[in-house]
Design a protein around this motif. Structure first.
Motif, mmCIF file in Angstrom:
data_model
loop_
_atom_site.group_PDB
_atom_site.id
_atom_site.type_symbol
_atom_site.label_atom_id
_atom_site.label_comp_id
_atom_site.label_asym_id
_atom_site.label_seq_id
_atom_site.Cartn_x
_atom_site.Cartn_y
_atom_site.Cartn_z
ATOM 1 N N UNK A 24 0.764 -1.238 0.000
ATOM 2 C CA UNK A 24 0.000 0.000 0.000
ATOM 3 C C UNK A 24 0.798 1.292 0.000
ATOM 4 N N UNK A 25 2.072 1.241 -0.333
ATOM 5 C CA UNK A 25 2.865 2.471 -0.332
ATOM 6 C C UNK A 25 2.495 3.391 -1.488
ATOM 7 N N UNK A 26 2.171 2.804 -2.643
ATOM 8 C CA UNK A 26 1.706 3.601 -3.776
ATOM 9 C C UNK A 26 0.487 2.904 -4.382
ATOM 10 N N UNK A 27 -0.406 3.661 -5.038
ATOM 11 C CA UNK A 27 -1.550 3.026 -5.705
ATOM 12 C C UNK A 27 -1.082 2.215 -6.919
ATOM 13 N N UNK A 28 -1.613 0.993 -7.057
ATOM 14 C CA UNK A 28 -1.248 0.114 -8.164
ATOM 15 C C UNK A 28 -2.520 -0.416 -8.810
ATOM 16 N N UNK A 29 -2.534 -0.395 -10.136
ATOM 17 C CA UNK A 29 -3.672 -0.902 -10.893
ATOM 18 C C UNK A 29 -3.159 -1.789 -12.020
ATOM 19 N N UNK A 30 -3.873 -2.867 -12.315
ATOM 20 C CA UNK A 30 -3.470 -3.711 -13.441
ATOM 21 C C UNK A 30 -4.054 -3.187 -14.750
ATOM 22 N N UNK A 31 -5.007 -2.264 -14.656
ATOM 23 C CA UNK A 31 -5.599 -1.648 -15.852
ATOM 24 C C UNK A 31 -4.862 -0.368 -16.197
ATOM 25 N N UNK A 32 -4.894 0.027 -17.478
ATOM 26 C CA UNK A 32 -4.313 1.318 -17.852
ATOM 27 C C UNK A 32 -5.079 2.459 -17.181
ATOM 28 N N UNK A 33 -4.361 3.502 -16.799
ATOM 29 C CA UNK A 33 -4.957 4.670 -16.168
ATOM 30 C C UNK A 33 -4.511 5.930 -16.917
ATOM 31 N N UNK A 34 -5.352 6.930 -16.882
ATOM 32 C CA UNK A 34 -5.031 8.192 -17.517
ATOM 33 C C UNK A 34 -3.821 8.830 -16.832
ATOM 34 N N UNK A 35 -2.974 9.465 -17.602
ATOM 35 C CA UNK A 35 -1.771 10.180 -17.157
ATOM 36 C C UNK A 35 -0.622 9.273 -16.730
ATOM 37 N N UNK A 36 -0.771 7.978 -16.767
ATOM 38 C CA UNK A 36 0.324 7.070 -16.428
ATOM 39 C C UNK A 36 1.097 6.780 -17.709
ATOM 40 N N UNK A 37 2.148 7.576 -17.955
ATOM 41 C CA UNK A 37 2.859 7.504 -19.224
ATOM 42 C C UNK A 37 4.329 7.134 -19.083
ATOM 43 N N UNK A 38 4.875 7.173 -17.896
ATOM 44 C CA UNK A 38 6.279 6.814 -17.689
ATOM 45 C C UNK A 38 6.393 5.296 -17.636
ATOM 46 N N UNK A 63 5.063 -2.675 -4.840
ATOM 47 C CA UNK A 63 5.060 -1.213 -4.727
ATOM 48 C C UNK A 63 6.411 -0.667 -4.271
ATOM 49 N N UNK A 64 7.146 -1.410 -3.474
ATOM 50 C CA UNK A 64 8.479 -0.957 -3.058
ATOM 51 C C UNK A 64 9.443 -0.932 -4.245
ATOM 52 N N UNK A 65 9.375 -1.956 -5.111
ATOM 53 C CA UNK A 65 10.232 -1.975 -6.291
ATOM 54 C C UNK A 65 9.887 -0.824 -7.232
ATOM 55 N N UNK A 66 8.607 -0.561 -7.429
ATOM 56 C CA UNK A 66 8.184 0.527 -8.311
ATOM 57 C C UNK A 66 8.521 1.887 -7.709
ATOM 58 N N UNK A 67 8.387 2.009 -6.409
ATOM 59 C CA UNK A 67 8.705 3.273 -5.742
ATOM 60 C C UNK A 67 10.208 3.568 -5.818
ATOM 61 N N UNK A 68 11.039 2.531 -5.746
ATOM 62 C CA UNK A 68 12.484 2.718 -5.890
ATOM 63 C C UNK A 68 12.850 3.279 -7.263
ATOM 64 N N UNK A 69 12.031 2.984 -8.263
ATOM 65 C CA UNK A 69 12.251 3.506 -9.612
ATOM 66 C C UNK A 69 11.661 4.906 -9.793
ATOM 67 N N UNK A 70 11.084 5.467 -8.733
ATOM 68 C CA UNK A 70 10.595 6.837 -8.779
ATOM 69 C C UNK A 70 9.120 6.999 -9.071
ATOM 70 N N UNK A 71 8.352 5.920 -9.079
ATOM 71 C CA UNK A 71 6.927 6.044 -9.352
ATOM 72 C C UNK A 71 6.145 6.415 -8.093
ATOM 73 N N UNK A 72 5.137 7.260 -8.271
ATOM 74 C CA UNK A 72 4.227 7.615 -7.177
ATOM 75 C C UNK A 72 2.892 6.916 -7.325
ATOM 76 N N UNK A 73 2.635 6.397 -8.526
ATOM 77 C CA UNK A 73 1.423 5.655 -8.833
ATOM 78 C C UNK A 73 1.739 4.778 -10.038
ATOM 79 N N UNK A 74 1.196 3.543 -10.084
ATOM 80 C CA UNK A 74 1.489 2.619 -11.179
ATOM 81 C C UNK A 74 0.199 2.037 -11.736
ATOM 82 N N UNK A 75 0.193 1.827 -13.053
ATOM 83 C CA UNK A 75 -0.958 1.233 -13.726
ATOM 84 C C UNK A 75 -0.462 0.339 -14.850
ATOM 85 N N UNK A 76 -1.377 -0.495 -15.366
ATOM 86 C CA UNK A 76 -1.054 -1.401 -16.455
ATOM 87 C C UNK A 76 0.161 -2.264 -16.093
#
Length: 120
Positions: A24-38, A63-76
């Protein structure tokens, strides 16, 4: 002869087990989300020992692995498990005492350099 029977029994009965989850450190979605382009791609190796018996369960926090890469929110988000030829070679040479497993994690996200207006 007994050693071979025990080793063969362990080889058949043992298996690696990895739990991939979020804490729960960052929001994660398996679906594509608007503005998630990185786009982020992470190659993560998880080592197992004694024919996959140790550790009994290995936990990877997505979420820890994604946060280490600089993401604040992840989708797809997609996760692929695979073995390389080098992994198979190391496992055979060590007679199964060391067995690595790789995970490739692909995601699109909003990184920490982008403004807060992209996040809900």
């Amino acid at each position: 002869m007994r050693f071979l029977l025990i080793a063969f029994g362990l080889f058949i009965c043992s298996c690696s087990r990895t739990l991939i989850k979020s804490n729960g450190k960052i929001p994660i979605s398996i679906r594509p989300q608007e503005y998630h382009q990185t786009k982020i791609e992470i190659d993560h190796e998880v080592p197992f020992y004694l024919w996959g018996s140790l550790p009994y369960r290995n936990t990877v926090y997505l979420d820890e692995l994604l946060q280490e890469k600089g993401l604040r929110s992840a989708a797809n988000v997609s996760i692929t498990e695979y073995l390389t030829g080098w992994d198979i070679f190391r496992s055979i040479i060590s007679l199964g005492f060391y067995t690595p497993i790789h995970y490739k994690i692909n995601a699109f996200g909003v990184n920490s350099r982008e403004t807060d207006r992209f996040l809900p």
